[in-house]
Design an enzyme around this catalytic site. Sequence first.
Site, PDB file in Angstrom:
ATOM      1  N   ARG A 113     -21.537 -28.555 -14.362  1.00  0.00           N
ATOM      2  CA  ARG A 113     -21.176 -28.533 -15.794  1.00  0.00           C
ATOM      3  C   ARG A 113     -20.079 -29.298 -16.306  1.00  0.00           C
ATOM      4  O   ARG A 113     -18.844 -28.903 -15.891  1.00  0.00           O
ATOM      5  CB  ARG A 113     -21.156 -26.964 -16.175  1.00  0.00           C
ATOM      6  CG  ARG A 113     -20.955 -26.534 -17.877  1.00  0.00           C
ATOM      7  CD  ARG A 113     -21.007 -24.938 -17.821  1.00  0.00           C
ATOM      8  NE  ARG A 113     -20.737 -24.481 -19.197  1.00  0.00           N
ATOM      9  CZ  ARG A 113     -19.623 -24.300 -19.917  1.00  0.00           C
ATOM     10  NH1 ARG A 113     -18.398 -24.577 -19.325  1.00  0.00           N
ATOM     11  NH2 ARG A 113     -19.560 -24.238 -21.011  1.00  0.00           N
ATOM     12  N   LYS A 137     -15.456 -20.006 -22.285  1.00  0.00           N
ATOM     13  CA  LYS A 137     -16.482 -20.591 -22.960  1.00  0.00           C
ATOM     14  C   LYS A 137     -16.152 -20.065 -24.456  1.00  0.00           C
ATOM     15  O   LYS A 137     -16.300 -18.750 -24.812  1.00  0.00           O
ATOM     16  CB  LYS A 137     -17.995 -20.262 -22.736  1.00  0.00           C
ATOM     17  CG  LYS A 137     -18.914 -20.910 -23.513  1.00  0.00           C
ATOM     18  CD  LYS A 137     -20.168 -20.642 -22.919  1.00  0.00           C
ATOM     19  CE  LYS A 137     -21.319 -21.676 -23.403  1.00  0.00           C
ATOM     20  NZ  LYS A 137     -22.154 -21.141 -24.582  1.00  0.00           N
ATOM     21  N   SER A 141     -30.015 -19.920 -20.798  1.00  0.00           N
ATOM     22  CA  SER A 141     -28.933 -18.928 -21.051  1.00  0.00           C
ATOM     23  C   SER A 141     -29.594 -18.097 -22.388  1.00  0.00           C
ATOM     24  O   SER A 141     -30.101 -18.469 -23.265  1.00  0.00           O
ATOM     25  CB  SER A 141     -27.724 -19.599 -21.733  1.00  0.00           C
ATOM     26  OG  SER A 141     -26.857 -20.459 -20.675  1.00  0.00           O
TER      27      SER A 141
HETATM   28  N1  3NM Z   1     -21.825 -19.258 -20.343  1.00  0.00           N
HETATM   29  P1  3NM Z   1     -15.678 -17.130 -16.565  1.00  0.00           P
HETATM   30  S1  3NM Z   1     -20.125 -17.422 -20.597  1.00  0.00           S
HETATM   31  C1  3NM Z   1     -20.418 -21.113 -19.085  1.00  0.00           C
HETATM   32  O1  3NM Z   1     -22.470 -16.236 -21.802  1.00  0.00           O
HETATM   33  C2  3NM Z   1     -20.401 -19.847 -19.471  1.00  0.00           C
HETATM   34  O2  3NM Z   1     -23.589 -17.978 -21.388  1.00  0.00           O
HETATM   35  C3  3NM Z   1     -21.721 -18.001 -20.667  1.00  0.00           C
HETATM   36  O3  3NM Z   1     -16.621 -18.492 -17.340  1.00  0.00           O
HETATM   37  C4  3NM Z   1     -22.767 -17.308 -21.296  1.00  0.00           C
HETATM   38  O4  3NM Z   1     -16.531 -16.789 -15.255  1.00  0.00           O
HETATM   39  C5  3NM Z   1     -19.654 -18.956 -19.621  1.00  0.00           C
HETATM   40  O5  3NM Z   1     -14.526 -17.975 -16.257  1.00  0.00           O
HETATM   41  C6  3NM Z   1     -18.221 -18.732 -19.048  1.00  0.00           C
HETATM   42  O6  3NM Z   1     -15.574 -15.961 -17.449  1.00  0.00           O
HETATM   43  C7  3NM Z   1     -17.815 -18.091 -17.857  1.00  0.00           C
END
Ligand code: 3NM
Length: 220
Positions: free
Chosen positions: A49, A145, A116
């Site tokens: 990503r 994000k 997603s």
């Molecule tokens: N997608 P972390 S949350 C890339 O909800 C991504 O679809 C998400 O990062 C979604 O593990 C997210 O550091 C970021 O919280 C996740």
Amino acid sequence: MNQKGFSRKSSLLKEIDFYLVTDSGLSKKGTLSDVREAVESGCRIVQYREKDKSTKEMVEEASEIKRICSTRAILLVNDRIDVALAVDADGVHIGQDDMPVEIARKLLGDKIIGLSVNDREEAVLAEKLGADYIGLGPIFDTATKKDAGDGIGPLKIREVKDAVKIPVVAIGGINKENCESIIQNGADSLVAISAVVCSDDVKRETEYFIDMIRRTKKHK
Ligand code: 3NM
């Protein structure tokens, strides 16, 4: 069995525990190092990503990641179907505002497509459209994000899991303290970006998550 040892594409994430998503902005040691350490620790699925690099840089980096994954891990590319095709990755992970799944399927043939989703309704539709798995999130609030929205909470995992047959990968705000609840609530796999790539020791963190997931699945 294909060369990566998975009996069927549809069952691949059921056989998988920890799912690595790269983030060059957050990474302490760099994306290639993170992938190398995670795969050496037994991680069997990697999503490249990358939001800040040129297409050329992405193709070069994705090729290198593919080499590292080799027969040990599946490589998916976030969003960029062109990059996935250019390096012959195993598939893509796309969002609700990316290429529609039906069109992605035409472009990708039988490669893996992950989508997603934020709730049960989107999950059911994803399955109907032919997604191979869903990424459900954000489970908890996350700063990784910016536009992810508020955390939906781990109980939503069970609701989604009961509504679809395809594997459910949980994402968003997951760390060592809250990860057990993710698996207990039915997720097949989980992603923890900052908890892993911001660490000094990606190997140690990956091993922790793999071990926790396997133990929790065994006792469910
Ligand atoms: N997608 P972390 S949350 C890339 O909800 C991504 O679809 C998400 O990062 C979604 O593990 C997210 O550091 C970021 O919280 C996740």
